[in-house]
Scaffold this active site. Sequence first.
Site, PDB file in Angstrom:
ATOM      1  N   ASP A 275       2.542  -5.201 -11.093  1.00 32.31           N
ATOM      2  CA  ASP A 275       2.137  -5.106  -9.688  1.00 32.31           C
ATOM      3  C   ASP A 275       0.725  -5.649  -9.488  1.00 32.31           C
ATOM      4  O   ASP A 275      -0.108  -5.033  -8.818  1.00 32.31           O
ATOM      5  CB  ASP A 275       2.248  -3.660  -9.203  1.00 32.31           C
ATOM      6  CG  ASP A 275       2.299  -3.573  -7.676  1.00 32.31           C
ATOM      7  OD1 ASP A 275       2.598  -4.607  -7.031  1.00 32.31           O
ATOM      8  OD2 ASP A 275       2.025  -2.498  -7.140  1.00 32.31           O
ATOM      9  N   LYS A 277      -1.940  -7.638  -7.788  1.00 28.09           N
ATOM     10  CA  LYS A 277      -2.218  -8.158  -6.433  1.00 28.09           C
ATOM     11  C   LYS A 277      -3.627  -7.684  -6.070  1.00 28.09           C
ATOM     12  O   LYS A 277      -4.130  -6.703  -6.657  1.00 28.09           O
ATOM     13  CB  LYS A 277      -1.192  -7.651  -5.414  1.00 28.09           C
ATOM     14  CG  LYS A 277      -1.074  -6.141  -5.382  1.00 28.09           C
ATOM     15  CD  LYS A 277      -0.074  -5.676  -4.367  1.00 28.09           C
ATOM     16  CE  LYS A 277       0.062  -4.165  -4.460  1.00 28.09           C
ATOM     17  NZ  LYS A 277       0.926  -3.573  -3.479  1.00 28.09           N
ATOM     18  N   ASN A 280      -4.691  -3.974  -5.695  1.00 23.19           N
ATOM     19  CA  ASN A 280      -4.745  -3.075  -6.848  1.00 23.19           C
ATOM     20  C   ASN A 280      -5.947  -3.340  -7.749  1.00 23.19           C
ATOM     21  O   ASN A 280      -6.010  -2.836  -8.866  1.00 23.19           O
ATOM     22  CB  ASN A 280      -3.454  -3.199  -7.669  1.00 23.19           C
ATOM     23  CG  ASN A 280      -2.299  -2.517  -6.974  1.00 23.19           C
ATOM     24  OD1 ASN A 280      -2.522  -1.670  -6.104  1.00 23.19           O
ATOM     25  ND2 ASN A 280      -1.082  -2.883  -7.325  1.00 23.19           N
ATOM     26  N   ASP A 293      -4.538   0.142 -10.520  1.00 25.47           N
ATOM     27  CA  ASP A 293      -3.326   0.846 -10.104  1.00 25.47           C
ATOM     28  C   ASP A 293      -2.228   0.590 -11.109  1.00 25.47           C
ATOM     29  O   ASP A 293      -1.872  -0.554 -11.366  1.00 25.47           O
ATOM     30  CB  ASP A 293      -2.889   0.288  -8.741  1.00 25.47           C
ATOM     31  CG  ASP A 293      -2.700   1.385  -7.726  1.00 25.47           C
ATOM     32  OD1 ASP A 293      -1.999   2.354  -8.058  1.00 25.47           O
ATOM     33  OD2 ASP A 293      -3.245   1.266  -6.621  1.00 25.47           O
ATOM     34  N   THR A 311       5.169  -6.303  -5.225  1.00 27.21           N
ATOM     35  CA  THR A 311       5.006  -6.799  -3.861  1.00 27.21           C
ATOM     36  C   THR A 311       5.717  -8.137  -3.732  1.00 27.21           C
ATOM     37  O   THR A 311       5.665  -8.952  -4.640  1.00 27.21           O
ATOM     38  CB  THR A 311       3.497  -6.990  -3.591  1.00 27.21           C
ATOM     39  OG1 THR A 311       2.857  -5.792  -3.957  1.00 27.21           O
ATOM     40  CG2 THR A 311       3.233  -7.281  -2.130  1.00 27.21           C
TER      41      THR A 311
HETATM   42  P1  ATP Z   1      -2.760   2.989  -1.748  1.00 26.32           P
HETATM   43  O1  ATP Z   1      -1.311   3.086  -1.642  1.00 26.32           O
HETATM   44  O2  ATP Z   1      -3.462   2.887  -0.406  1.00 26.32           O
HETATM   45  O3  ATP Z   1      -3.237   1.946  -2.729  1.00 26.32           O
HETATM   46  P2  ATP Z   1      -3.345   4.940  -3.711  1.00 26.32           P
HETATM   47  O4  ATP Z   1      -2.675   6.259  -3.707  1.00 26.32           O
HETATM   48  O5  ATP Z   1      -2.968   3.941  -4.749  1.00 26.32           O
HETATM   49  O6  ATP Z   1      -3.242   4.378  -2.273  1.00 26.32           O
HETATM   50  P3  ATP Z   1      -5.998   4.302  -4.418  1.00 26.32           P
HETATM   51  O7  ATP Z   1      -5.736   2.896  -4.053  1.00 26.32           O
HETATM   52  O8  ATP Z   1      -6.185   4.621  -5.839  1.00 26.32           O
HETATM   53  O9  ATP Z   1      -4.884   5.224  -3.806  1.00 26.32           O
HETATM   54  O10 ATP Z   1      -7.297   4.881  -3.676  1.00 26.32           O
HETATM   55  C1  ATP Z   1      -7.509   4.765  -2.290  1.00 26.32           C
HETATM   56  C2  ATP Z   1      -8.841   4.098  -2.038  1.00 26.32           C
HETATM   57  O11 ATP Z   1      -9.902   4.853  -2.622  1.00 26.32           O
HETATM   58  C3  ATP Z   1      -8.950   2.717  -2.667  1.00 26.32           C
HETATM   59  O12 ATP Z   1      -8.427   1.762  -1.835  1.00 26.32           O
HETATM   60  C4  ATP Z   1     -10.443   2.579  -2.892  1.00 26.32           C
HETATM   61  O13 ATP Z   1     -11.078   2.166  -1.719  1.00 26.32           O
HETATM   62  C5  ATP Z   1     -10.872   3.991  -3.199  1.00 26.32           C
HETATM   63  N1  ATP Z   1     -10.921   4.219  -4.648  1.00 26.32           N
HETATM   64  C6  ATP Z   1      -9.924   4.626  -5.437  1.00 26.32           C
HETATM   65  N2  ATP Z   1     -10.295   4.729  -6.712  1.00 26.32           N
HETATM   66  C7  ATP Z   1     -11.589   4.375  -6.751  1.00 26.32           C
HETATM   67  C8  ATP Z   1     -12.558   4.269  -7.803  1.00 26.32           C
HETATM   68  N3  ATP Z   1     -12.245   4.546  -9.056  1.00 26.32           N
HETATM   69  N4  ATP Z   1     -13.794   3.881  -7.480  1.00 26.32           N
HETATM   70  C9  ATP Z   1     -14.108   3.573  -6.193  1.00 26.32           C
HETATM   71  N5  ATP Z   1     -13.246   3.643  -5.164  1.00 26.32           N
HETATM   72  C10 ATP Z   1     -11.993   4.051  -5.428  1.00 26.32           C
HETATM   73 MG    MG Z   2      -3.767   1.891  -4.652  1.00 24.40          MG
END
Ligand code: ATP
Ligand code: MG
Length: 415
Positions: A275, A277, A280, A293, A311
């Site tokens: 995945d 992209k 991520n 991710d 995607t």
């Molecule tokens: P999505 O489906 O929107 O990707 P998700 O459940 O995978 O959601 P993440 O993408 O891990 O969640 O986290 C949401 C947001 O929080 C990210 O888009 C990023 O902006 C922020 N974030 C996540 N992890 C970190 C990190 N380790 N350091 C800084 N910012 C982070």
């Molecule tokens: Mg994410």
Amino acid sequence: MATVGSVTRQIAALEISSKQNTTATKTTRSTHQKQGSQTSNTVSKLLTKFAAPNPPSSKTIRPQTSNSSLSRLPTTGQAGASSSNKAFKAPAPLSREPTQPSIDIGRYDGGLEYDEENRGKKVYGQAAEELALDSSVIEHQPTREWHLTDFDIGRPLGKGKFGRVYMVRTKCEPKYIVALKTLYKSEIIESRVEKQIRREIEIQQNLRHPHILRLYGYFHDEKRIFLMLEFAGKGELYKQLSKHGCFTEKRSSRYIDQMADALDYLHSKHVIHRDIKPENLLLGINGDLKIGDFGWSVHAPGNRRTTMCGTLDYLPPEMIEGKEHSKEVDLWALGVLTYEFLVGCAPFEERTHNETYKRIMRVDLRIPSRVSPDAADLIVKLLQHEPYKRIPLPEVRKHPWIMKYRSRSSNPQPQ
Ligand code: ATP
Ligand code: MG
């Protein structure tokens, strides 16, 4: 003098787990303890050197109740280090030695308590057992036991599908900065992704690479799972791409070099990402790329997979056709990513899924003339219909377009 980049790498390489200290209930090898004390000294020094003053924290989550040995270590009365606002004292000036690390983690918005009242339910039965995730009980490398009360909570970093992400700092020395990601168990169960989440956590916990977001540990309470992630100081790469439209050849080449390095490492561990992209990918504090991710990753030793995932714009022909696929799916995605960095959109993007599928199947690739011949050559070599024809990762890393922009101090060339 150390650069911010080298400091970040050193911090990222440090163990925050059982090597730091032991709790009363955990037994850790003495060599780990020795390493731990060296580690904390190093981190304190490093953070002190690059620290920013700390504003008074608005609030902390709950009074500190943890009885772990780490939380008993002396603190210096910094913002948020105590459970009471009254206890706040201005941080010592940065120039005064010896000072403790003091990095601005920003203002907490109360989102965790808000969610706690308005979101999620307690879970029971087998699903509850499946989501009772705690890195302190992993068989081979248990971490110390963590609780939410072990952290000072700072600014919100983002919202994920299953909960919020915060910049936090451990109350215990040497006050690590991490991103704490919350996941509501009941929402995971409603989306039927318990196994996927478990897999994501298990995979990420075992990876150690400068361009793969580190998962230091995890713990849970009745409603939530908490992931302690490496803090990606410069946020989402996708935001940068949206802001700039596309990246320069130099910047794109550097990112693709780092991606190829990280993917090569993943493949050597029999992990296929599947995945890749821009959404991520995160950026570390010195602008280095971090794969963040692992939702679709599979650990597949010698195993070919047939699940359709990923995607649309990044799907390779073999996945569209529902054929068996292997690690070469990540090579295709790397080609799409290279194109998107340089051009600003995915190469086979169309208005309907059907049209996109068709263009992917025909490898209907149109590279704008502004893309350099070297970059175009790499894109073509990655976007091959036949998986076995795609240029392998070690060769990607030696490609002229990558070599041209690699500085001598950055990622070493593969042997
Ligand atoms: P999505 O489906 O929107 O990707 P998700 O459940 O995978 O959601 P993440 O993408 O891990 O969640 O986290 C949401 C947001 O929080 C990210 O888009 C990023 O902006 C922020 N974030 C996540 N992890 C970190 C990190 N380790 N350091 C800084 N910012 C982070
Ligand atoms: Mg994410």
